[in-house]
Structure formats: structure tokens, C-alpha cells
Write a protein that holds these residues in place. Structure first.
Motif, short mmCIF file in Angstrom:
data_model
loop_
_atom_site.label_atom_id
_atom_site.label_comp_id
_atom_site.label_asym_id
_atom_site.label_seq_id
_atom_site.Cartn_x
_atom_site.Cartn_y
_atom_site.Cartn_z
N ARG A 50 -17.39 -35.10 64.96
CA ARG A 50 -16.78 -34.40 66.09
C ARG A 50 -15.29 -34.74 66.20
O ARG A 50 -14.44 -33.90 66.44
CB ARG A 50 -17.51 -34.80 67.37
CG ARG A 50 -17.60 -33.65 68.35
CD ARG A 50 -18.42 -33.98 69.55
NE ARG A 50 -19.85 -33.85 69.33
CZ ARG A 50 -20.77 -34.71 69.76
NH1 ARG A 50 -20.39 -35.79 70.43
NH2 ARG A 50 -22.03 -34.50 69.54
N GLN A 51 -15.05 -36.04 65.94
CA GLN A 51 -13.67 -36.50 66.01
C GLN A 51 -12.81 -35.80 64.95
O GLN A 51 -11.70 -35.38 65.21
CB GLN A 51 -13.64 -38.00 65.73
CG GLN A 51 -12.87 -38.79 66.73
CD GLN A 51 -13.04 -40.26 66.42
OE1 GLN A 51 -14.11 -40.71 66.01
NE2 GLN A 51 -11.97 -41.00 66.59
N GLU A 88 -5.50 -38.47 61.79
CA GLU A 88 -4.74 -38.48 63.04
C GLU A 88 -3.24 -38.63 62.76
O GLU A 88 -2.41 -37.94 63.33
CB GLU A 88 -5.23 -39.63 63.90
CG GLU A 88 -4.75 -39.52 65.33
CD GLU A 88 -5.64 -40.31 66.29
OE1 GLU A 88 -6.36 -41.23 65.82
OE2 GLU A 88 -5.60 -40.01 67.48
N MET A 96 -13.37 -32.91 63.67
CA MET A 96 -13.17 -31.51 64.04
C MET A 96 -12.09 -31.37 65.11
O MET A 96 -11.29 -30.46 65.11
CB MET A 96 -14.49 -30.90 64.57
CG MET A 96 -15.52 -30.68 63.49
SD MET A 96 -14.89 -29.55 62.24
CE MET A 96 -15.15 -30.45 60.75
N ARG A 97 -12.13 -32.35 66.01
CA ARG A 97 -11.12 -32.33 67.08
C ARG A 97 -9.72 -32.43 66.48
O ARG A 97 -8.77 -31.83 66.95
CB ARG A 97 -11.39 -33.50 68.05
CG ARG A 97 -10.55 -33.45 69.30
CD ARG A 97 -10.97 -34.54 70.29
NE ARG A 97 -11.02 -35.87 69.69
CZ ARG A 97 -9.94 -36.60 69.38
NH1 ARG A 97 -8.75 -36.13 69.64
NH2 ARG A 97 -10.07 -37.78 68.83
N LEU A 98 -9.63 -33.20 65.40
CA LEU A 98 -8.33 -33.34 64.74
C LEU A 98 -8.09 -32.21 63.74
O LEU A 98 -7.26 -32.30 62.86
CB LEU A 98 -8.25 -34.70 64.04
CG LEU A 98 -8.16 -35.88 64.99
CD1 LEU A 98 -8.49 -37.19 64.27
CD2 LEU A 98 -6.80 -35.97 65.64
N ARG A 99 -8.84 -31.17 63.90
CA ARG A 99 -8.71 -29.94 63.12
C ARG A 99 -8.85 -30.14 61.62
O ARG A 99 -8.07 -29.62 60.84
CB ARG A 99 -7.39 -29.22 63.46
CG ARG A 99 -7.45 -28.55 64.83
CD ARG A 99 -6.14 -27.90 65.20
NE ARG A 99 -5.12 -28.90 65.43
CZ ARG A 99 -4.05 -29.11 64.67
NH1 ARG A 99 -3.85 -28.36 63.62
NH2 ARG A 99 -3.20 -30.05 64.95
N ASP A 127 -20.61 -38.31 66.05
CA ASP A 127 -19.39 -38.63 66.79
C ASP A 127 -18.17 -38.60 65.89
O ASP A 127 -17.13 -38.03 66.24
CB ASP A 127 -19.50 -40.04 67.37
CG ASP A 127 -19.72 -39.97 68.87
OD1 ASP A 127 -19.91 -38.83 69.35
OD2 ASP A 127 -19.70 -41.04 69.51
#
Ligand SMILES: Nc1ncnc2c1ncn2[C@@H]1O[C@H](COP(=O)(O)OP(=O)(O)OP(=O)(O)O)[C@@H](O)[C@H]1O
Ligand SMILES: [Mg+2]
Length: 423
Positions: free
Chosen positions: A107-108, A83, A110-113, A104
């Protein structure tokens, strides 16, 4: 374990500062850190960090192309590092190393690329391929970023051009204003010169009443020349963008000046002009040249509204309460100008120009302030007068109300901020 799978190409360095791309390995365990260093040492400039804090510090101090982050670390977790890395440089390619992560957490990531996640213990080939892909993603990201920067650059270039255009437009408006406004004094000068000519005629010597009248006309001519000089001075200083020095003007004095200017104005003809001073003078927050131009333009318009004899009244009224503008609406017989930019704070002064001319039909009322809009015959009106009035009212943070009834007449009311008790 094989060394390097043939399908993985040796990555090209996207970082212009280093010959080799820079790889940051972040793991709080010595074993995997060293293993990764050995794998990537030849093709990458390898940096290592044992915790999140030193990883961020490294990234802040030098460009990183790819980071391999262990998710589970003491202190700052891999997700937290990711992050923060995104803040330092959103284009860094990131490979996460996971052990038994929940979906989870993944996923986090991946969300942060994160471009990939690899299970620990890892297979060397898979790890190499993941890092190479992350590096590729990084150069795509950088390209996207540089495109985004280019778009931004283009946008600000456009903005600059728009401002230049606006400046040019303002300039040409100013030139038009100067030409339009100088025309008034010139008309008066021309009238006075003709009067002098009539007085002097063929005579070699003049004396008595003729001499006095000629002196008086000359005196008035000099005043008009001064007005012309003032108009050009004002607009030249405006072109140089100097702030206006004197925003303090006695309304009664200006009404006197307008009266004087109208004495020899050809538009007056045999019309009745009534100028009413204020019982208690007020100081308006506007330059004298601007206020004279506003009043003169509106009065001359009123005088020229019909060829028939009619009456034009000028007056001024102090206003000690702000105006309730919420209830004001444009309609078929009313129009308001600059209610948005109006500094509606008491004290104000309302100057009105009322005529009992033909009135303004709704279809003309809606076009009144368009540049070059005129209903006068060719060669008689430029259609710039009201456009100039509008600009001057805007610049003084005032407002304008036009109320007109066809067959009855028109009243223009100008609201200008005033100074309290003559201050
Ligand atoms: N008091 C008025 N009564 C009736 N019509 C008016 C009045 N004031 C303005 N108008 C209308 O508004 C039009 C635009 O006025 P504006 O002052 O902008 O230009 P103009 O007077 O036609 O030209 P110029 O100001 O160059 O002499 C006028 O042609 C006229 O039709
Ligand atoms: Mg006009």
C-alpha cells in the motif's frame, strides 16, 4: 520462457537527452541485477545500483526514466528509495519487486505511485510489460508536469500583466492628480492677475500703494508657480519610483502655507476661515506637498459645501497614545479610511477640517471616495479631490475619519504619523 511478448510495444524514449530510455535497477543481490540487465540491455540504457544510497546518487546525477526497485534490501529499503526518488524526480516510472511483502508495504508503494509491483522470482514477459507501462506512465507524468509548468508560466505571465496594468493605472491616477492639483494654484494665479489688471488698468505709470500691491500680487504669483513646479516634480519623481526624500514637515508651517494659499482662493468668498496653529509645533512624517494637497482639498470641499456663508475651521492636535481602532465602525454618520494600513503608533498628529455646512447624507458618505463622484453641477467638480486625498493618506500610512451630521456640518480628521519631540 519466451523472449518478448508481441503485445508489448518497444517503448519510445521520452527522455530527450538519451536515444534510449534509462532504466535503473536497484537490488542488493547480484543475481537478479544481472538478469535484469540482460533482459533490458538492448532497449534501455541500463544503470545498476547495489543499494539505495548509490541509486539516489545515480538519479541525482542523470535523468532516469524507469527504476526497478527491490523492496527488501539491506540498509535503505526499496520503499525508502522510492520515497527519495520521488523528491529527485516525481515522474520516474517505478516497478517494485516484492518477495513476501505485507499488504501494508504494498500500500505504501502504491501511495508513492509505484506503477507496478512484481513478485520475485519474476517472469520475463511480465517484467517487460511492467517496465514498458512504467515508461509510458513516466511520459504521461512528464506531460502533466510540463502542462503544470506551462500553467505556472501562464500564471506568472498574467501576474506580470496585472502588475503592468496596475502601473499604468497608477500612472493615469498620477496624471489626473497633477492636473487636479495644479488647477488650485492656477485659479489663484488667475485671480491675482485679474487684481493686477484692475490696479494697473489703462495707466502708463504706477506708483505708491498700487505699485506695492502689484509687487505683492506678483510675489504671490511666483509662489504659486513654484507650487506648480513642486507638484509636477513630486509626481514625476513618483513616476520614476524614487523614494520620497523629505518625510519631515512642520505642521504649523503647512498650516501657514494653507492660510496663504486660501487668501486669494475664489472658494473662500465671504465665508469665515479659521486656522489654528499648534501651541507646540509637531513634525509630521509626510511630504509637505502631500500634506498641503490633503488639507487644501478638504478645506476647499468644506468651503464649497454650500453657497450660503458658513464657517470652516482648521486645527491640529498631537496624539500621544495609539488610537483604539477596534471600536471604530463605519456608520450613517461616520466613515473611516485606511484603518488596515494605518501605522497606529504614537506620536501621531490629528489634523481636522470642520465646517458647519449642510453635512453629508449617508448615501453620499458611502460613495465619497469613488473616483469622479461629485454632487457638484457639471463642469464645477471633477470628483477626484477625495480620491486623491485617500491615496495620499494611504501612502503616508495615515488614516482618515469623516464625521458628518446632516444639517449640522462635517469634520474630516486626518491622522498622520509624527516624529517625537521635533526629531
Ligand atoms: N465638507 C463637505 N461637506 C459636504 N459634502 C462634501 C464635503 N466634502 C466633500 N463632499 C462631497 O463629496 C463629493 C466629492 O468630493 P471630491 O473632492 O472628491 O470631488 P468634488 O469636490 O466634487 O470635485 P473637485 O474636488 O474636483 O472640485 C463632493 O461633490 C461633495 O458632494
Ligand atoms: Mg473636491
Amino acid at each position: 520462457m519466451s523472449n518478448q511478448p508481441p503485445e508489448v510495444p518497444a517503448a519510445k524514449a521520452p527522455s530527450p537527452r538519451a536515444a534510449k530510455p534509462t532504466l535503473l535497477i536497484v537490488d542488493d543481490e547480484e543475481g537478479p541485477r544481472q538478469a535484469l540487465r540482460v533482459i533490458f540491455n538492448t532497449d534501455y540504457e541500463v544503470l545498476m545500483a547495489g543499494d539505495g544510497y548509490s541509486a539516489i546518487e545515480l538519479a541525482q546525477n542523470r535523468p532516469i526514466d524507469v527504476a526497478v526497485l527491490d523492496i527488501r534490501m539491506a540498509g535503505m529499503s526499496g520503499i525508502d528509495v522510492l520515497e527519495r526518488l520521488r523528491f529527485v524526480d516525481p515522474t520516474i516510472g517505478v516497478v517494485m519487486m516484492t518477495a513476501y511483502e505485507t499488504t501494508d508495504t504494498l500500500r505504501q508503494a502504491m501511495r508513492l505511485r509505484a506503477s507496478d509491483y512484481i513478485n520475485k522470482p519474476f517472469d520475463i514477459g511480465t517484467m517487460r510489460a511492467a517496465v514498458a507501462r512504467a515508461l509510458e506512465g513516466r511520459s504521461v507524468g512528464m506531460q502533466a508536469r510540463s502542462s503544470a509548468e506551462k500553467v505556472e508560466e501562464l500564471k506568472s505571465e498574467l501576474q506580470r500583466q496585472k502588475m503592468d496594468e496596475e502601473r499604468l493605472r497608477t500612472r493615469s491616477q498620477i496624471y489626473e492628480t497633477v492636473l487636479h492639483d495644479i488647477n488650485g494654484p492656477l485659479t489663484i494665479i488667475s485671480g491675482l492677475t485679474q487684481l493686477i489688471n484692475q490696479r494697473i488698468g489703462e495707466r502708463d505709470v504706477i506708483s505708491g500703494e498700487d505699485l506695492e500691491a502689484t509687487k505683492d500680487h506678483l510675489h504671490r504669483i511666483i509662489r504659486q508657480v513654484t507650487t506648480c513646479a513642486e507638484i509636477t516634480r513630486r509626481y514625476l519623481s513618483f513616476l520614476r519610483q524614487n523614494p520620497n526624500e523629505n518625510l519631515h514637515v512642520s505642521v504649523n508651517e503647512i498650516l501657514g502655507d494653507v492660510e496663504e494659499l486660501l487668501r486669494f482662493h475664489p472658494a473662500v468668498k465671504s465665508n469665515e476661515v479659521v486656522i489654528q496653529r499648534m501651541p507646540r509645533d509637531t513634525n509630521a512624517a509626510i511630504s509637505s506637498t502631500d500634506l498641503i494637497q490633503i488639507l487644501l482639498n478638504l478645506t476647499v470641499n468644506a468651503l464649497q459645501s454650500t453657497a450660503e456663508d458658513h464657517r470652516v475651521e482648521l486645527g491640529a492636535k498631537p496624539i500621544d497614545k495609539e488610537i483604539n481602532i477596534a471600536q471604530l465602525r463605519d456608520g450613517s454618520s461616520d466613515r473611516y479610511i485606511n484603518l488596515d494600513g494605518f501605522k497606529n503608533k504614537a506620536p501621531l498628529v490629528a489634523l481636522s477640517i470642520r465646517d458647519n455646512g449642510p453635512g453629508i447624507p449617508p448615501e453620499v458618505l458611502s460613495r465619497l471616495f469613488e473616483p469622479y463622484f461629485t454632487t457638484k453641477p457639471r463642469g464645477q467638480g471633477t470628483g477626484l479631490g477625495l480620491c486623491i486625498v485617500q491615496r495620499l493618506v494611504l501612502e503616508s500610512h495615515g488614516a482618515l475619519h469623516i464625521h458628518s451630521i446632516v444639517g449640522k456640518g462635517t469634520t474630516f480628521t486626518v491622522y498622520i504619523p509624527a516624529h517625537a519631540n521635533g526629531h
